[in-house]
Design an enzyme around this catalytic site. Sequence first.
Site, PDB file in Angstrom:
ATOM      1  CE  LYS A   1      16.993  55.054  25.507  1.00  0.00           C
ATOM      2  NZ  LYS A   1      16.566  54.596  23.968  1.00  0.00           N
TER       3      LYS A   1
ATOM      4  CB  SER B   1      17.324  54.946  19.742  1.00  0.00           C
ATOM      5  OG  SER B   1      16.258  55.744  19.114  1.00  0.00           O
TER       6      SER B   1
ATOM      7  CB  SER C   1      15.957  58.040  22.308  1.00  0.00           C
ATOM      8  OG  SER C   1      15.935  56.619  22.148  1.00  0.00           O
TER       9      SER C   1
END
Length: 483
Positions: free
Chosen positions: A78, A177, A153
């Site tokens: 990420k 997330s 996210s």
Amino acid sequence: MDITALKIRDMRTMLDKKEISAAELTDAYLDRISKTDGSLESYITVTADEAKAAAVKAQQVIDGGNAGALTGIPLAIKDNICTDGVKTTCASKILENFVPPYNATVMEKLNAEGIVMLGKTSMDEFAMGGSTQTSAFKKTKNPYDLGRVPGGSSGGSAAAVGASLCAAALGSDTGGSIRQPASFCGVTGLKPTYGRVSRYGLVAFASSLDQIGPVAKDAHDCAIILNAISGYDYHDGTSAKLDVPDFTAKIGQSVKGMKIAMPKEFYAEGIDSDVREAVEKAAKWYEQQGAVIVECSMPSLKYAVAAYYLIASAEASSNLSRYDGIKYGHRSETGDSYSDLVCNSRSEGFGDEVKRRILLGNYALSSGYYDAYYGKAMALKQKIREEYAEIFKGCDVILTPTAPTVAYGVNENISDPAKMYQADICTVTVNIASLPAISTTCGYDKDGMPIGMSIIGKHWDEASVIQAADAYEKQFAYQPAKI
């Protein structure tokens, strides 16, 4: 055989038996990314040259007979986790050209294992959002339906795993997330106990809630990655000084006798009928295996979203104050004074959702409103922790839906922040209480979209959460992504 669709442990066997090489495996993923990710947009940065070089090094370790569980395994990271020499943008214009001079601790641990990093995945800007549509660069789509969101996210990580554009990925979880996008994309995502994994090198959103964790094809693969990234780190004052157990130790053990709680508030109004029925069907399966279903209540759940967004936004407003266009990050070309320069840099660099949370956080912390908002949110945080502790007196794990709905359309909810925030109702309490939880697929709706269920565990008991998820996964009939 499509080697990109394999699980990590199957890749490990093939690599060790020399049925495939690390370079062949890496090239297969890079080829798939080049052909597929143009429409999916799961990666912000693809590090093809670095990945190929890492594969060569990994092969040398494999040939020497010293391979670990992740040696030569291609992973995605990420884009809010610092990677030495590789851009870390947080999907924000303000960090568009930021290249960290150091690695996050999790990256040091993974590099020591000999992983191959394929690239950095897209996300909601500064991890603020539940759709990956607030990204300044790549607005990721769902691999089951390109007209829908992947969640957020960590939507880029979940979509990449769901589309077999990496073997697994790292995400971060502040209020769901990792788990919510795992649910939307038909994969498995694990949020460890707060403090289990070092946050050093994770760009901060809400420091008391953020936690790095794995996204993979199943719970067993998540456990393998968690084994590698866990442990105390003197760089992170909130990391726990605990020995790291083998998180695969309980895999394969029967769930007979396991007590599984189902708080009634998680199955009330607001949860789609398809989602409720799928999770309740999973509960019946556990019961058939000899598990005991325990009915319970969590009265504070109705206040959880409000408490979470006050706490998270307050911490975000503090953490993001460092981005002023002076030290690093985007600097405006206009501004006749220091104040103007800072204001213009932030106005140009931050997106709408980030600005919204900064404003909310500053308001909640301001004189005259602190006790009315932030103070009450912190009191509710303690109440939620107490309610979880009470529930765990009579159970081993808790079973809930991961999200109230399946993945929604890319243009839905964008203009209604309150509706978007309320969609986090099933996940935020886990972060508030610092508990471990895993999301895995338990069904599909009439359109073939994945439905996720969450298994929540006691502090430091990731092994039981993984055990319960793995047991269900072994008998579940998965439907592959359509992309």
